[in-house]
Every structure is written in structure tokens, then in C-alpha cells.
Scaffold this active site. Structure first.
Site: not given
Length: 340
Positions: A236-238
Site C-alpha cells: 500500500a501507499h507510503n
């Protein structure tokens, strides 16, 4: 390709027990090998097959003996196997050049030493380094940077502004830089938060088929050097994954979770967001990781437990029906005594 046993030993930095002059033509599994073949034993449980193999030579670890067999003794037979397989069966991606059936937008920059197959799409501002191979159906978005000697197999997609390093392999169906799953007021308004960051993938990373790595909301999702990711993984993001880590199939890592160096994650593990996994952590398959894990720890289970404690819990699981029956019997006896 053909080499003598002695030449193979010299190439691998090993030593020969037996004849050095026999010619090897192929490399095959120990059960399938015949005269002219090289095989290997990397796991002790296969030692019992050593006496029956028809292979002309066997890669083995030190202290391995087998009367009447030609052995090539190396420090790590599995590492040696990888090296000799690359030598015997080098990949063939064709010669450099851009197919007339590929589509390059004006402003795309492609090295003349890259290999671009038909039906690849390379957007404006994208940069492709020398020796990089782009197979049919690959989409490369605007302002993407891809280094040297990377391989993007059929139907991989790299969204805009992402950075791919040198010697990176993206297998078919990989998606780099799709939007992170960011919504305000979830389950009610589901207001989308624009995902304006990017994905950075450092050198020598390999990413398995149909794995997805989301772009950051802000900043970057970062896959560091020499990370190996299996098929069907969702990142997922980051998220940050530290160098030399290994992520096996069907793992899901939620947003903003950080993994340290040399972390090993077993298949079908899930991690919640915003936690930190230390260096050299080992996580058993099927685990549910809901809080931080300190460097050097081994954990397993859902929810996570220290590894040895988890093994004790698992050892009890099959006995639960018997334990339940015993407990019910004891409760009945206590109830009878209380009535008396």
C-alpha cells in the site's frame, strides 16, 4: 552449452571428487538426470537419492561422500546452481532496438541499446536506460524513469512519475504506482484523497507476477535495494521495505508500514498500517501483524505472538475438542458435588 566437470568446478570455485573430464550438456533435477547431466543436492533430505541418480556429476556441500559418483563440492550448492544455470541457459531477449509496432509519445527518451517489443506504450517524458527490455503490452506512464538492464515482462504497468532502478525485474501483470487506497469518512462519504506521491524501486529488485505497489499519498512508497517480492503481493501507499528483504506470495502490507533490512515475511501474512518492523525480523506464514516487531524477533500467528509461544498454541489446537470434553466433564462433576 557444454562444459567438463573440471571446467564447471573451476567456474564455481569448487573442487572435484572423481573424474574431471566428463562433459556436461544439461542441468536437471536429481530424479530426472541422466548421463551427461549435472544435478545438485541443496537439502539433506535428498541425500538418500544420491546413490540412485544417473547424473554424471552432482553439486554437493562439503563433507558429502558418495562412492562411485562424480561430485563437485561447493560451499553452497543452491547458490552454485543459480550461477551455473545462468551460464548454461542465459536469457535471450533479442537484439537492441525499438519495434516499429511499439508506440512512443513525442518526448519519450529510449536508449538505442534498449529492447522495445511490439505494442509497448511509452509516454511523454519517460526515460528508458540502456539494456532495458520492455515486452509487449507494457505501459510506461509519463515522466517515468527506468534505469539500465531492467526487464518489464508482458502487460506490466508503471504509472506516471515512478522511478525504477537498474537490473529491476517486473514480471507480467505487475502494477507500479496505482493510487493508494485513501478515502476520508470511510464507509460514509468515501471522499477520495488524491494520491500525488510516487513509487521508487531501487536496484536489483525483483517483483513477481500480478503484484501491486501503490503510489504514496505524499512523498514515496519505497522498495529498497535487492528486495525480492513474490507473486500476488499488495503493498500500500507510503510503505517502505528495507534492502535485502523477502516477501512471499499473497502478503498484504497496509499503508505507511515500515519494514527494516533483511526482513523475511511468510505467505498470506497481513500487516496493519503505521507499524514498524525491525531489521532481520522473521514472520511465519499466515500471520496477522497488528503492532511493532523489534529487530531480530521471530513471530507468528494471528494475532501475532513470539514464535515459540505461537508454536505452543498451535500444538494445542488439535487437542481442543478433547480438552473441551474433559472440561465439560469436570464442570458436570463439580456441579454434582455442589448439589450434594
Amino acid at each position: 552449452m557444454k562444459m567438463t566437470i573440471g571446467e564447471i568446478a573451476a567456474f564455481l570455485g569448487g573442487t572435484v571428487i572423481g573424474s574431471e573430464d566428463i562433459v556436461i550438456h544439461h542441468i536437471r533435477a536429481i530424479e530426472e538426470a541422466h548421463q551427461g547431466d549435472l544435478t545438485f543436492i541443496a537439502n539433506k533430505k535428498y541425500l538418500k537419492k544420491l546413490k540412485d541418480t544417473k547424473a554424471s556429476a552432482i553439486l554437493v556441500s562439503p563433507q558429502t561422500t558418495a562412492e562411485g559418483k562424480n561430485l563437485i563440492v561447493v560451499a553452497d550448492p543452491y547458490v552454485a546452481l543459480g550461477k551455473i544455470l545462468n551460464h548454461f541457459y542465459p536469457p535471450d531477449h533479442g537484439g537492441p532496438g525499438v519495434s516499429s509496432e511499439a508506440y512512443l509519445e513525442e518526448g519519450a527518451s529510449v536508449s538505442p541499446d534498449a529492447v522495445i517489443f511490439p505494442r509497448a506504450f511509452i509516454s511523454r517524458g519517460a526515460k528508458i536506460g540502456r539494456g532495458t527490455v520492455v515486452y509487449p503490452g507494457v505501459f510506461i506512464g509519463r515522466n517515468v524513469s527506468i534505469g539500465e538492464d531492467s526487464i518489464l515482462y508482458a502487460n506490466a504497468a508503471v504509472y506516471h512519475s515512478c522511478i525504477i532502478g537498474n537490473r529491476v525485474t517486473l514480471h507480467s501483470g505487475v502494477v507500479i504506482g496505482a493510487d493508494g487506497f485513501g478515502f476520508a469518512s470511510p464507509g460514509k462519504g468515501n471522499v477520495k484523497i488524491p494520491q500525488v506521491g510516487f513509487v521508487q524501486i531501487d536496484d536489483d529488485v525483483e517483483i513477481g507476477a500480478n503484484t501491486t505497489i501503490d503510489r504514496a499519498t505524499l512523498g514515496k512508497t519505497w522498495i529498497q535495494r535487492n528486495v525480492k517480492i513474490d507473486n500476488l503481493v499488495q503493498i500500500a501507499h507510503n510503505v517502505v521495505i528495507g534492502e535485502n528483504s523477502v516477501i512471499t506470495a499473497q502478503v498484504g502490507i497496509s499503508g505507511s508500514t515500515k519494514l527494516g533490512r533483511s526482513v523475511m515475511v511468510g505467505g498470506q501474512t497481513g500487516m496493519v498500517g503505521h507499524i514498524s518492523i525491525g531489521d532481520h525480523v522473521m514472520i511465519a506464514a499466515g500471520s496477522g501483524i497488528h503492532r511493532d516487531v523489534k529487530s531480530g524477533e521471530m513471530v507468528g500467528g494471528a494475532p501475532q505472538l513470539p514464535y515459540k509461544e505461537w508454536l505452543q498454541v498451535e500444538a494445542c489446537r488439535s487437542k481442543l475438542p478433547e480438552m473441551r470434553a474433559t472440561l465439560n466433564d469436570l464442570l458436570k462433576k463439580v456441579d454434582d458435588l455442589q448439589k450434594k
